[in-house]
Write a protein that holds these residues in place. Structure first.
Motif, PDB file in Angstrom:
ATOM      1  N   ASP A  98      -0.564   0.597   3.439  1.00  0.00           N
ATOM      2  CA  ASP A  98      -0.782   1.635   4.723  1.00  0.00           C
ATOM      3  C   ASP A  98      -1.929   1.398   5.486  1.00  0.00           C
ATOM      4  O   ASP A  98      -3.058   1.749   4.982  1.00  0.00           O
ATOM      5  N   VAL A  99      -2.190   0.809   6.743  1.00  0.00           N
ATOM      6  CA  VAL A  99      -3.340   0.484   7.386  1.00  0.00           C
ATOM      7  C   VAL A  99      -3.763   1.526   8.122  1.00  0.00           C
ATOM      8  O   VAL A  99      -2.993   1.810   9.322  1.00  0.00           O
ATOM      9  N   GLY A 100      -4.970   2.374   7.900  1.00  0.00           N
ATOM     10  CA  GLY A 100      -5.139   3.624   8.629  1.00  0.00           C
ATOM     11  C   GLY A 100      -4.530   4.675   8.048  1.00  0.00           C
ATOM     12  O   GLY A 100      -3.846   5.517   8.848  1.00  0.00           O
ATOM     13  N   CYS A 101      -4.683   4.718   6.947  1.00  0.00           N
ATOM     14  CA  CYS A 101      -3.726   5.765   6.077  1.00  0.00           C
ATOM     15  C   CYS A 101      -4.127   7.516   6.201  1.00  0.00           C
ATOM     16  O   CYS A 101      -3.374   8.325   5.893  1.00  0.00           O
ATOM     17  N   GLY A 102      -5.064   7.695   6.870  1.00  0.00           N
ATOM     18  CA  GLY A 102      -5.789   9.004   7.101  1.00  0.00           C
ATOM     19  C   GLY A 102      -5.895   9.589   5.961  1.00  0.00           C
ATOM     20  O   GLY A 102      -6.443   9.241   4.856  1.00  0.00           O
ATOM     21  N   ILE A 103      -5.215  10.735   5.749  1.00  0.00           N
ATOM     22  CA  ILE A 103      -5.383  11.537   4.147  1.00  0.00           C
ATOM     23  C   ILE A 103      -4.237  11.460   3.729  1.00  0.00           C
ATOM     24  O   ILE A 103      -3.802  12.288   2.696  1.00  0.00           O
ATOM     25  N   GLY A 104      -3.253  10.074   3.664  1.00  0.00           N
ATOM     26  CA  GLY A 104      -2.247   9.878   2.817  1.00  0.00           C
ATOM     27  C   GLY A 104      -0.844  10.528   3.260  1.00  0.00           C
ATOM     28  O   GLY A 104      -0.118  10.223   2.447  1.00  0.00           O
ATOM     29  N   GLY A 105      -0.719  11.117   4.297  1.00  0.00           N
ATOM     30  CA  GLY A 105       0.444  11.896   4.369  1.00  0.00           C
ATOM     31  C   GLY A 105       1.707  10.823   4.270  1.00  0.00           C
ATOM     32  O   GLY A 105       2.713  11.029   3.574  1.00  0.00           O
ATOM     33  N   SER A 106       1.597   9.775   5.110  1.00  0.00           N
ATOM     34  CA  SER A 106       2.748   8.693   5.132  1.00  0.00           C
ATOM     35  C   SER A 106       2.826   7.980   3.767  1.00  0.00           C
ATOM     36  O   SER A 106       3.953   7.755   3.351  1.00  0.00           O
ATOM     37  N   SER A 107       1.516   7.710   3.227  1.00  0.00           N
ATOM     38  CA  SER A 107       1.387   6.960   1.863  1.00  0.00           C
ATOM     39  C   SER A 107       2.500   7.796   0.851  1.00  0.00           C
ATOM     40  O   SER A 107       3.259   7.019   0.077  1.00  0.00           O
ATOM     41  N   ARG A 108       2.393   8.992   0.831  1.00  0.00           N
ATOM     42  CA  ARG A 108       2.759   9.819  -0.135  1.00  0.00           C
ATOM     43  C   ARG A 108       4.382   9.989   0.256  1.00  0.00           C
ATOM     44  O   ARG A 108       5.186   9.837  -0.783  1.00  0.00           O
ATOM     45  N   ILE A 109       4.908   9.953   1.348  1.00  0.00           N
ATOM     46  CA  ILE A 109       6.183   9.909   1.740  1.00  0.00           C
ATOM     47  C   ILE A 109       6.975   8.595   1.210  1.00  0.00           C
ATOM     48  O   ILE A 109       7.974   8.398   0.618  1.00  0.00           O
ATOM     49  N   LEU A 110       6.060   7.523   1.526  1.00  0.00           N
ATOM     50  CA  LEU A 110       6.746   5.913   1.136  1.00  0.00           C
ATOM     51  C   LEU A 110       6.703   6.023  -0.403  1.00  0.00           C
ATOM     52  O   LEU A 110       7.618   5.440  -0.995  1.00  0.00           O
ATOM     53  N   ALA A 111       5.921   6.545  -1.033  1.00  0.00           N
ATOM     54  CA  ALA A 111       5.842   6.446  -2.595  1.00  0.00           C
ATOM     55  C   ALA A 111       6.932   7.534  -3.151  1.00  0.00           C
ATOM     56  O   ALA A 111       7.580   6.904  -3.945  1.00  0.00           O
ATOM     57  N   LYS A 112       6.977   8.635  -2.666  1.00  0.00           N
ATOM     58  CA  LYS A 112       7.763   9.631  -3.166  1.00  0.00           C
ATOM     59  C   LYS A 112       9.374   9.515  -2.983  1.00  0.00           C
ATOM     60  O   LYS A 112      10.208   9.538  -3.998  1.00  0.00           O
ATOM     61  N   TYR A 113       9.460   9.315  -1.856  1.00  0.00           N
ATOM     62  CA  TYR A 113      10.886   9.174  -1.366  1.00  0.00           C
ATOM     63  C   TYR A 113      11.577   8.051  -1.214  1.00  0.00           C
ATOM     64  O   TYR A 113      13.045   7.747  -1.512  1.00  0.00           O
ATOM     65  N   TYR A 114      10.790   6.820  -1.258  1.00  0.00           N
ATOM     66  CA  TYR A 114      11.218   5.298  -1.215  1.00  0.00           C
ATOM     67  C   TYR A 114      11.261   4.684  -2.535  1.00  0.00           C
ATOM     68  O   TYR A 114      11.226   3.381  -2.691  1.00  0.00           O
ATOM     69  N   GLY A 115      10.108   5.307  -3.348  1.00  0.00           N
ATOM     70  CA  GLY A 115       9.826   4.595  -4.522  1.00  0.00           C
ATOM     71  C   GLY A 115       8.729   3.128  -4.575  1.00  0.00           C
ATOM     72  O   GLY A 115       8.894   2.543  -5.263  1.00  0.00           O
ATOM     73  N   PHE A 116       7.804   3.326  -3.183  1.00  0.00           N
ATOM     74  CA  PHE A 116       7.342   2.163  -3.259  1.00  0.00           C
ATOM     75  C   PHE A 116       5.799   2.413  -3.895  1.00  0.00           C
ATOM     76  O   PHE A 116       5.328   3.580  -3.969  1.00  0.00           O
ATOM     77  N   ASN A 117       5.211   1.266  -4.216  1.00  0.00           N
ATOM     78  CA  ASN A 117       3.775   1.131  -4.808  1.00  0.00           C
ATOM     79  C   ASN A 117       2.852   1.083  -3.474  1.00  0.00           C
ATOM     80  O   ASN A 117       2.931  -0.118  -2.906  1.00  0.00           O
ATOM     81  N   VAL A 118       2.108   1.993  -3.311  1.00  0.00           N
ATOM     82  CA  VAL A 118       1.639   2.168  -1.770  1.00  0.00           C
ATOM     83  C   VAL A 118      -0.016   2.036  -1.876  1.00  0.00           C
ATOM     84  O   VAL A 118      -0.661   2.804  -2.668  1.00  0.00           O
ATOM     85  N   THR A 119      -0.695   1.157  -1.317  1.00  0.00           N
ATOM     86  CA  THR A 119      -2.020   1.021  -1.121  1.00  0.00           C
ATOM     87  C   THR A 119      -2.415   1.558   0.327  1.00  0.00           C
ATOM     88  O   THR A 119      -1.950   0.928   1.303  1.00  0.00           O
ATOM     89  N   GLY A 120      -3.277   2.660   0.245  1.00  0.00           N
ATOM     90  CA  GLY A 120      -3.834   2.966   1.677  1.00  0.00           C
ATOM     91  C   GLY A 120      -5.032   2.729   2.072  1.00  0.00           C
ATOM     92  O   GLY A 120      -5.961   2.879   0.950  1.00  0.00           O
ATOM     93  N   ILE A 121      -5.457   2.289   3.334  1.00  0.00           N
ATOM     94  CA  ILE A 121      -6.834   1.845   3.288  1.00  0.00           C
ATOM     95  C   ILE A 121      -7.440   2.603   4.792  1.00  0.00           C
ATOM     96  O   ILE A 121      -6.479   2.879   5.690  1.00  0.00           O
ATOM     97  N   THR A 122      -8.504   3.194   4.914  1.00  0.00           N
ATOM     98  CA  THR A 122      -8.905   3.697   5.949  1.00  0.00           C
ATOM     99  C   THR A 122     -10.658   3.407   6.076  1.00  0.00           C
ATOM    100  O   THR A 122     -10.885   3.367   4.962  1.00  0.00           O
ATOM    101  N   ILE A 123     -11.042   3.486   7.199  1.00  0.00           N
ATOM    102  CA  ILE A 123     -12.587   3.279   7.487  1.00  0.00           C
ATOM    103  C   ILE A 123     -13.392   4.407   6.817  1.00  0.00           C
ATOM    104  O   ILE A 123     -14.506   4.387   6.854  1.00  0.00           O
ATOM    105  N   SER A 124     -12.745   5.688   6.887  1.00  0.00           N
ATOM    106  CA  SER A 124     -13.216   6.736   6.531  1.00  0.00           C
ATOM    107  C   SER A 124     -13.450   7.371   5.096  1.00  0.00           C
ATOM    108  O   SER A 124     -12.279   7.555   4.731  1.00  0.00           O
ATOM    109  N   PRO A 125     -14.564   7.082   4.524  1.00  0.00           N
ATOM    110  CA  PRO A 125     -14.729   7.736   3.187  1.00  0.00           C
ATOM    111  C   PRO A 125     -14.398   9.135   3.002  1.00  0.00           C
ATOM    112  O   PRO A 125     -13.813   9.315   1.922  1.00  0.00           O
ATOM    113  N   ALA A 126     -14.493   9.979   3.670  1.00  0.00           N
ATOM    114  CA  ALA A 126     -13.986  11.466   3.723  1.00  0.00           C
ATOM    115  C   ALA A 126     -12.630  11.329   3.636  1.00  0.00           C
ATOM    116  O   ALA A 126     -11.715  12.289   2.733  1.00  0.00           O
ATOM    117  N   GLN A 127     -11.825  10.589   4.391  1.00  0.00           N
ATOM    118  CA  GLN A 127     -10.278  10.500   4.251  1.00  0.00           C
ATOM    119  C   GLN A 127      -9.653  10.042   3.085  1.00  0.00           C
ATOM    120  O   GLN A 127      -8.924  10.575   2.353  1.00  0.00           O
TER     121      GLN A 127
END
Length: 311
Positions: A98-127
């Motif tokens: 997940d490129v530009g994952c923000g605070i992980g909303g899409s990543s969590r859906i992809l992992a939870k509902y579709y069973g994927f192994n998700v790596t999220g990256i963002t330029i923001s340490p706070a995110q």
């Protein structure tokens, strides 16, 4: 009725406010560091999260009208893009970036509902910090600080690459595509959504449209916008691409998000008040840019591009 709330004179007034009053506070793109700083600030003040939930991107409204809860529309957007792009054909355990994952909303859906192994990256340490805080144990997501133009992954590391509303922050769209497609395995899926301008070479902007575009660039740390066709060609001619790229314009489905993003402040006034007086000022500061975004997308100056292709 809302169509009559945004006459040309008010748009010009908004532009003047942004240009004159807030010039010293403009979030003009200078480098990836300015993008990181802006998202760090947005994340740390928690205003967007409290108002809009875990998803900072636009929502999907199937009827093209605001008849869906704003937060639910954002969730629906993720599921619609998964199905449209073909990611739902991948088996559980597939590796997703997940490129530009923000605070992980899409990543969590992809992992939870579709069973994927998700790596999220963002330029923001706070995110990254907040994404980790929001992700329950057992959800197969991990988050890292990383520049999308310099991905620290080997070629073919992922079965799919996902990116929503990140490309507009990239000063080199070709490098952005290179890095995503390089890390995609042969035959893997790319699913991408982004803010695009119309083809400004074929249809040059008027003086007024140039003013609008300038504000959209300077207020939300965007270096430049390109058209859907331009980015499609970048993907199509990439050496890591299969060459078959399908794109579309989801303006009709996403445009209600702009007004809803403002209306949320009236629906949840205690959210803003609980964050203190400064949050009220920050909320007001964003309204003119949101209204300009709405106008630009409604008029076709801006387009919501979606893209899918195979590695």
């Amino acid at each position: 009725m809302l169509e009559f709330l945004l006459p040309l004179s008010f748009l010009i007034f908004c532009i003047l406010i942004l240009s004159v009053v807030w010039r010293v506070n403009a979030r003009k793109y200078i480098s990836s560091g300015t993008v990181a700083s802006a998202y760090d600030a947005w994340t740390q003040d928690k205003l967007l999260e409290r108002l809009w939930g875990e998803h900072i991107h636009l929502g999907f409204y199937a009827s093209g009208g605001g008849d869906v809860d704003f937060r639910e529309a954002k969730i629906q957007f993720v599921h619609k893009l998964v199905k449209w792009s073909g990611l739902d054909k991948l088996p559980k355990g597939s590796r997703i970036l997940d490129v530009g994952c923000g605070i992980g909303g899409s990543s969590r859906i992809l992992a939870k509902y579709y069973g994927f192994n998700v790596t999220g990256i963002t330029i923001s340490p706070a995110q990254v910090k907040r994404a980790r805080e929001l992700t329950p144990s057992g959800i197969n997501c991990n988050f890292q600080v990383m520049d999308a133009l310099d991905l620290k992954f080997e070629d073919g590391s992922f079965d799919a690459v996902w990116s929503v509303e990140a490309g507009a922050h990239m000063n080199n769209k070709t490098k952005f595509a290179d890095e995503m497609l390089r890390t995609l395995r042969p035959g893997g899926y790319l699913a991408l959504a982004d803010w695009n301008s119309r083809d400004l070479r074929a249809y040059p902007p008027t003086f007024f449209e140039k003013l609008v575009l300038n504000q959209l660039l300077e207020q939300w740390v965007h270096p430049n916008f390109i058209s859907i066709n331009e980015f499609s060609n970048i993907l199509r001619t990439n050496k890591y691409s299969s060459g078959k790229v399908i794109s579309g314009n989801w303006n009709t489905y996403t445009n209600p998000s702009w007004y809803d993003s403002i209306i949320e402040g009236f629906r949840r006034p205690l959210v803003i008040l609980s964050l203190g007086p400064l949050a009220i000022l920050k909320s007001i500061r964003e309204i003119p840019t949101i209204l300009l975004m709405n106008w630009a997308f409604r008029k076709g100056l801006m387009e919501f591009g979606v893209y899918k292709c195979r590695g």
